[in-house]
Scaffold this active site. Sequence first.
Site, PDB file in Angstrom:
ATOM      1  N   GLY A  58       0.838  -1.214   0.000  1.00  0.00           N
ATOM      2  CA  GLY A  58       0.000   0.000   0.000  1.00  0.00           C
ATOM      3  C   GLY A  58       0.865   1.252   0.000  1.00  0.00           C
ATOM      4  O   GLY A  58       1.845   1.317   0.723  1.00  0.00           O
TER       5      GLY A  58
ATOM      6  N   ARG B  14       1.141  -5.286  -5.289  1.00  0.00           N
ATOM      7  CA  ARG B  14       1.333  -6.462  -4.433  1.00  0.00           C
ATOM      8  C   ARG B  14       1.594  -7.617  -5.395  1.00  0.00           C
ATOM      9  O   ARG B  14       0.885  -7.768  -6.389  1.00  0.00           O
ATOM     10  CB  ARG B  14       0.101  -6.708  -3.568  1.00  0.00           C
ATOM     11  CG  ARG B  14      -0.115  -5.571  -2.572  1.00  0.00           C
ATOM     12  CD  ARG B  14      -1.110  -5.921  -1.485  1.00  0.00           C
ATOM     13  NE  ARG B  14      -1.072  -4.921  -0.434  1.00  0.00           N
ATOM     14  CZ  ARG B  14      -1.938  -3.916  -0.311  1.00  0.00           C
ATOM     15  NH1 ARG B  14      -2.919  -3.783  -1.173  1.00  0.00           N
ATOM     16  NH2 ARG B  14      -1.832  -3.057   0.674  1.00  0.00           N
TER      17      ARG B  14
ATOM     18  N   ASP C 186       5.037  -4.516   6.265  1.00  0.00           N
ATOM     19  CA  ASP C 186       5.522  -5.841   6.664  1.00  0.00           C
ATOM     20  C   ASP C 186       5.573  -6.862   5.516  1.00  0.00           C
ATOM     21  O   ASP C 186       6.493  -7.676   5.452  1.00  0.00           O
ATOM     22  CB  ASP C 186       4.757  -6.382   7.883  1.00  0.00           C
ATOM     23  CG  ASP C 186       3.256  -6.365   7.689  1.00  0.00           C
ATOM     24  OD1 ASP C 186       2.796  -5.927   6.615  1.00  0.00           O
ATOM     25  OD2 ASP C 186       2.536  -6.793   8.605  1.00  0.00           O
TER      26      ASP C 186
ATOM     27  N   THR D 243       4.154   3.023   5.611  1.00  0.00           N
ATOM     28  CA  THR D 243       2.759   2.576   5.722  1.00  0.00           C
ATOM     29  C   THR D 243       2.022   3.542   6.632  1.00  0.00           C
ATOM     30  O   THR D 243       2.581   3.984   7.643  1.00  0.00           O
ATOM     31  CB  THR D 243       2.637   1.130   6.292  1.00  0.00           C
ATOM     32  OG1 THR D 243       1.299   0.935   6.771  1.00  0.00           O
ATOM     33  CG2 THR D 243       3.573   0.864   7.445  1.00  0.00           C
TER      34      THR D 243
ATOM     35  N   ASP E 175      -0.247   2.749   8.539  1.00  0.00           N
ATOM     36  CA  ASP E 175      -0.717   2.037   9.737  1.00  0.00           C
ATOM     37  C   ASP E 175       0.199   2.182  10.952  1.00  0.00           C
ATOM     38  O   ASP E 175      -0.226   1.915  12.076  1.00  0.00           O
ATOM     39  CB  ASP E 175      -0.891   0.541   9.424  1.00  0.00           C
ATOM     40  CG  ASP E 175      -2.024   0.287   8.453  1.00  0.00           C
ATOM     41  OD1 ASP E 175      -2.800   1.216   8.184  1.00  0.00           O
ATOM     42  OD2 ASP E 175      -2.127  -0.852   7.950  1.00  0.00           O
TER      43      ASP E 175
ATOM     44  N   ASP F 185       2.453   0.274  11.981  1.00  0.00           N
ATOM     45  CA  ASP F 185       2.425  -0.971  12.751  1.00  0.00           C
ATOM     46  C   ASP F 185       3.728  -1.770  12.672  1.00  0.00           C
ATOM     47  O   ASP F 185       3.720  -2.979  12.865  1.00  0.00           O
ATOM     48  CB  ASP F 185       1.241  -1.841  12.279  1.00  0.00           C
ATOM     49  CG  ASP F 185       1.317  -2.154  10.798  1.00  0.00           C
ATOM     50  OD1 ASP F 185       2.140  -1.542  10.088  1.00  0.00           O
ATOM     51  OD2 ASP F 185       0.545  -3.011  10.337  1.00  0.00           O
TER      52      ASP F 185
ATOM     53  N   ARG G 191      -5.338  -1.973   9.258  1.00  0.00           N
ATOM     54  CA  ARG G 191      -5.820  -3.343   9.066  1.00  0.00           C
ATOM     55  C   ARG G 191      -5.834  -4.144  10.369  1.00  0.00           C
ATOM     56  O   ARG G 191      -6.843  -4.705  10.745  1.00  0.00           O
ATOM     57  CB  ARG G 191      -4.934  -4.021   8.023  1.00  0.00           C
ATOM     58  CG  ARG G 191      -5.549  -5.224   7.430  1.00  0.00           C
ATOM     59  CD  ARG G 191      -4.732  -5.833   6.314  1.00  0.00           C
ATOM     60  NE  ARG G 191      -3.409  -5.253   6.145  1.00  0.00           N
ATOM     61  CZ  ARG G 191      -2.855  -5.007   4.978  1.00  0.00           C
ATOM     62  NH1 ARG G 191      -3.502  -5.261   3.879  1.00  0.00           N
ATOM     63  NH2 ARG G 191      -1.642  -4.508   4.901  1.00  0.00           N
TER      64      ARG G 191
HETATM   65  O1  F6P Z   1      -1.609  -1.320   4.959  1.00  0.00           O
HETATM   66  C1  F6P Z   1      -2.181  -0.056   4.827  1.00  0.00           C
HETATM   67  C2  F6P Z   1      -3.640  -0.117   4.585  1.00  0.00           C
HETATM   68  O2  F6P Z   1      -3.973   1.186   4.403  1.00  0.00           O
HETATM   69  C3  F6P Z   1      -4.507  -0.786   5.644  1.00  0.00           C
HETATM   70  O3  F6P Z   1      -4.835   0.036   6.718  1.00  0.00           O
HETATM   71  C4  F6P Z   1      -5.709  -1.202   4.832  1.00  0.00           C
HETATM   72  O4  F6P Z   1      -6.373  -2.287   5.395  1.00  0.00           O
HETATM   73  C5  F6P Z   1      -5.084  -1.598   3.547  1.00  0.00           C
HETATM   74  O5  F6P Z   1      -3.943  -0.806   3.388  1.00  0.00           O
HETATM   75  C6  F6P Z   1      -5.991  -1.490   2.349  1.00  0.00           C
HETATM   76  O6  F6P Z   1      -5.218  -1.660   1.216  1.00  0.00           O
HETATM   77  P1  F6P Z   1      -5.718  -1.950  -0.272  1.00  0.00           P
HETATM   78  O7  F6P Z   1      -7.072  -1.376  -0.431  1.00  0.00           O
HETATM   79  O8  F6P Z   1      -4.679  -1.314  -1.116  1.00  0.00           O
HETATM   80  O9  F6P Z   1      -5.700  -3.430  -0.383  1.00  0.00           O
END
Ligand code: F6P
Length: 325
Positions: A14, A75, A106, A129, A131, A133, A175
């Site tokens: 992301g 991804r 991660d 990120t 997040d 995290d 997430r």
């Molecule tokens: O990892 C970052 C994040 O923003 C999370 O908080 C969220 O769940 C996820 O990406 C959503 O990503 P995508 O819509 O790109 O799969």
Amino acid sequence: MKNINSIAVLTSGGDSPGMNAAIRAVVRSAIYYNLKVYGVYEGYKGLIENNICELKSSDVSNIIQRGGTILRTARCDEFKSPEGRQKAHQNLKEKGIDGLVVIGGDGTFTGAKFFSQETNIPVIGIPGTIDNDLYGTDYTIGYDTALNTVVEAVDKIRDTASAHNRLFFIEVMGRDAGFIALRSAIAVGAEAALLPEVKTHYEELKEFLLANNSHKKSSIIIVAEGERHGGAYNIAERVEKDHPEYNVRVSVLGHMQRGGSPSAFDRVMASRLGVSAVKALINGHSALMCGVLKNEDVLVPFKEAIKDTKQLNQALLDINKILTI
Ligand code: F6P
């Protein structure tokens, strides 16, 4: 010290605001230290598909203020297999690239860990990120900007919530982690925050709302996306069924949290970590994430950054509890 002449940089997973500032810092510091530097487009997918171009200093002009990533991101399932990683290795070898900087979260570091184990190419990670995290760093690039985006949005929702005496459930990203939810709840003066790390039972929430409703007309409840009740819509539906007298609304902020111009904090963090990553490669390091802990630059093994769970700050949890009476 390892003799590094040429490095590549990519963004993966992301995107987060500040990734461009990090790319700029990697490119400019590599050139400063007389290294050739390449950009890999679309993360590990581009590494496998050989979508790799040399970058000059001017290629990263005028990007520090832009959200997203000029290298784009993806991804990539193929990189999860040793065969995929071998293809990527071959492409780097053919170009004489002897070091790699990966910017991501991660999932990105898991791929990087395997790649650095299987090849002789050193890899350094930069935490990117929203997040926040990742274990081993106080901040990840994009977190501060996302937080400010949430605060701006919730302040606006607060105006309409109070005009209509409404109970709003506002879902924010994260997430598996409640970092955005906890800090934004404090910053907007939310009545409550539902976090993945803290088990809140539905009955507890109901009692809290009942008590709260007696002295407040409108309420904002921040719900972290990974929270146990299955998201803001689910919990709002339950509350509405049990309390038809409440005027309930839901707002899911979604991907707007990932976009926009990075804050000054994220730009500086990204610049600092970008330079740190290039220095780490020059100094012969590999399989490490660059981070900042208590305002000191640190290098953390990928396996720790990925495996260990970063805890929410207990002092902030306490503050939130005290202020939501
Ligand atoms: O990892 C970052 C994040 O923003 C999370 O908080 C969220 O769940 C996820 O990406 C959503 O990503 P995508 O819509 O790109 O799969």
